[in-house]
Scaffold this motif. Structure first.
Motif, PDB file in Angstrom:
ATOM      1  N   TYR A   1      -1.414   5.765   4.521  1.00 13.42           N
ATOM      2  CA  TYR A   1      -2.770   5.695   3.972  1.00 13.42           C
ATOM      3  C   TYR A   1      -3.704   5.006   4.951  1.00 13.42           C
ATOM      4  O   TYR A   1      -3.421   3.911   5.434  1.00 13.42           O
ATOM      5  CB  TYR A   1      -2.758   4.929   2.652  1.00 13.42           C
TER       6      TYR A   1
ATOM      7  N   THR B   1       0.816  -1.220   0.000  1.00  9.36           N
ATOM      8  CA  THR B   1       0.000   0.000   0.000  1.00  9.36           C
ATOM      9  C   THR B   1       0.845   1.264   0.000  1.00  9.36           C
ATOM     10  O   THR B   1       0.554   2.225  -0.706  1.00  9.36           O
ATOM     11  CB  THR B   1      -0.912   0.007   1.240  1.00  9.36           C
ATOM     12  N   GLU B   2       1.904   1.285   0.810  1.00 10.76           N
ATOM     13  CA  GLU B   2       2.682   2.510   0.986  1.00 10.76           C
ATOM     14  C   GLU B   2       3.797   2.650  -0.051  1.00 10.76           C
ATOM     15  O   GLU B   2       4.655   3.507   0.086  1.00 10.76           O
ATOM     16  CB  GLU B   2       3.279   2.553   2.395  1.00 10.76           C
TER      17      GLU B   2
END
Lengths: 412, 141
Positions: free
Chosen positions: B65, A262-263
């Protein structure tokens, strides 16, 4: 030039050329596979798919790569700097290293030097392949942990549990191959599968069947015929090892955003992406090598060195297609079902199959008994499949279809 | 269509071992070259990308996120690591595989006695797996 070759030794030159050729080939194949997957999935979903760059969109992957190359690379404040940087490399390097033991063509002689189309014929080839597969886990776990974020951490935890579970099944499914081939070298295993089946005596003396059995003379002597249970376990575990659907829980988009990656963005994300596809190619190539005779196939006098290469890549492409097909068809497994399948079905099945293979390969057991055992097992599996394991069915049936069935039954 | 997997080699054992593409150690050297080229390629790509990509720092870019809202708490919050029992079992079965492979390769030469011993070995571990199932260790909640 010849002075240079004498100084370093032709053997080192051969090794270097082999390495470089394999690299270029592997990267080229991977770019093609990414394009092929998008095109095939698009076709299965009645879309056009990539069609802007190059003929049939062939250069789409290259365009994507260039785009990712020029993307800004920023690291979350909470991330662990060095681990975050190492993780994509730790995913990609083992993936292509595993390809080193895959033989992709027959031996040829160039300028008096016999050259095998394999980077390195290790005598422990299978173990090396398994070891590289295991190392790939580190990249994913480190990426998830180092991001300092919640979704990647969950993805990493899932991933480590999934990969260690299916790795056992993957390893155990290859023990029977070692049993029948008496070797862990991939070259020896391909060599043992050369030719066609000739010694089927099971039907001797039975009038019509004896004639029909002649057809076996045209069937290639691949391990898939006698080792199909091992192949089934290998395939399921192999798909789980690559984190591909229906086993893509570490990066389940609907639950974990993008899971462990994700990152990540830009070129680092491209590394994960590329690593996954190289892994798919390697697992496909390994399935072909161990169960489908590797590069063996009908050859012709015209360009004799080309046909083995053709057959190897053709068979591998079929397996890559299978990977894509499964992604387009099957929904993701639920996590507890995944662990159930790995630990309570695949591992016991693999252990059982090792024992069966050992028994039928012991001296003193006739070939007819072996064929009888295979026939009985085949009927058993057929019975199980036809009856259907309700839990397995529940694991792969889409929710929608099940509800519809229930509603229609209720209405009736 | 029978091809010899290894052509006969008439050099001495030591020469054979260290010969680069095909000798025993030579093969590992080749793998080493493969690894070095691969790592160099990956690092080269990363360094090249570092030269050409833009760098526009902004404070909000460096948050993690979390579905579009500001992250709550730390990323390394306490997590229930469920798989440690799986990991323990993994060690057991992976070691089992390590023992199975050498046995499988020389199986025909060892004969029936080795086979029976291996059956006992596998049976013990299969019993352990059964015990784990009965203890509900393998249930993922």
């Amino acid at each position: 030039m010849s002075g240079l070759i004498d100084a370093i030794g032709p053997a080192v030159i051969i090794a270097l050329v082999k390495v470089l050729v394999t690299f270029v080939m592997l990267l080229g194949i991977t770019l093609l596979v990414v394009w092929a997957e998008r095109k095939i999935i698009a076709d299965m979903q009645s879309r056009v798919g990539p069609n802007r760059w190059g003929p049939f969109g062939l250069l789409q992957t290259l365009a994507d790569g260039i785009k990712l190359f020029f993307k800004e690379d920023f690291r979350p404040r909470t991330a662990d700097r060095w681990t975050y940087a190492i993780a994509p490399i730790a995913t990609m390097v083992p993936a292509f290293l595993a390809f080193a033991v895959v033989p992709f063509g027959n031996e040829v002689t160039i300028a008096g030097h016999p050259i095998n189309f394999i980077v390195s014929d290790l005598n422990i080839g299978i173990l090396y392949f398994l070891a590289m597969g295991s190392l790939g886990v580190y990249g994913i776990v480190l990426a998830g942990w180092a991001s300092g974020s919640k979704y990647p951490l969950l993805g990493a935890i899932r991933s480590s549990a999934q990969l260690i579970s299916y790795e056992i099944a993957l390893g155990l499914s290859l023990v029977p191959i070692a049993l029948v081939a008496h070797s862990l070298s991939t070259l020896d295993i391909v060599g043992a599968q050369a030719g066609t089946i000739r010694n089927v005596t099971f039907f001797d003396g039975i009038p019509v069947l004896e004639q029909v059995a002649n057809i076996f003379r045209y069937v290639p002597n691949w391990y898939i015929w006698s080792q199909w249970p091992a192949f089934a376990i290998f395939l399921v575990a192999g798909i789980a090892e690559t984190n591909r659907p229906p086993f893509d829980l570490p990066e389940a988009e609907t639950e974990l955003v993008q899971g462990f990656s994700t990152e990540y963005g830009g070129i680092r994300f491209a590394m994960f992406y590329l690593g996954e596809y190289i892994h798919v190619v390697v697992i496909s190539a390994m399935a072909v090598t161990l169960f489908f005779g590797g590069w063996s196939g009908p050859g012709f006098d015209f360009l004799p060195w080309l046909w083995p290469l053709f057959w190897f890549f053709f068979k591998t492409a079929l397996f890559v297609y299978l990977f894509v097909w499964l992604r387009a068809t099957l929904p993701r497994l639920r996590y507890d079902r995944l662990m159930w399948l790995g630990w309570k079905r695949l591992i016991p099945a693999a252990l059982l199959w090792i024992m069966v293979t050992a028994v039928v390969n012991t001296e003193g057991v006739s070939r007819n008994v072996r064929l009888g055992v295979f026939a009985a097992l085949f009927l058993l599996v057929l019975a199980v499949v036809l009856r259907g394991d309700p839990r397995l069915k529940e694991a792969v049936t889409p929710q929608r279809r099940r509800t519809q069935g229930r509603l229609s039954r209720g209405a009736a | 269509m029978v091809h010899p997997a290894h052509p006969p080699d008439l050099s001495t054992t030591q020469e054979r071992c260290y010969k680069v593409p095909d000798g025993y150690f030579g093969q590992y050297v080749t793998i080493g070259i493969f690894a070095v080229v691969g790592v160099a390629l990956v690092f080269g790509t990363l360094s090249l990308a570092k030269l050409v990509r833009p760098n526009v720092p902004a404070k909000d870019k460096y948050t993690t996120y979390e579905s579009g809202i500001d992250p709550i708490g730390r990323g390394w919050s306490q997590t229930n690591v469920r798989y440690y029992l799986f990991a323990l079992l993994f060690v057991v079965f992976d070691v089992e595989a390590v023992f199975l492979f050498p046995w499988a390769v020389v199986f025909e030469r060892l004969g029936t006695q080795a086979f029976i011993e291996m059956v006992i070995f596998i049976a013990i571990l299969a019993f352990a797996l059964l015990y784990a199932v009965k203890k509900k260790v393998l249930e993922w909640l």
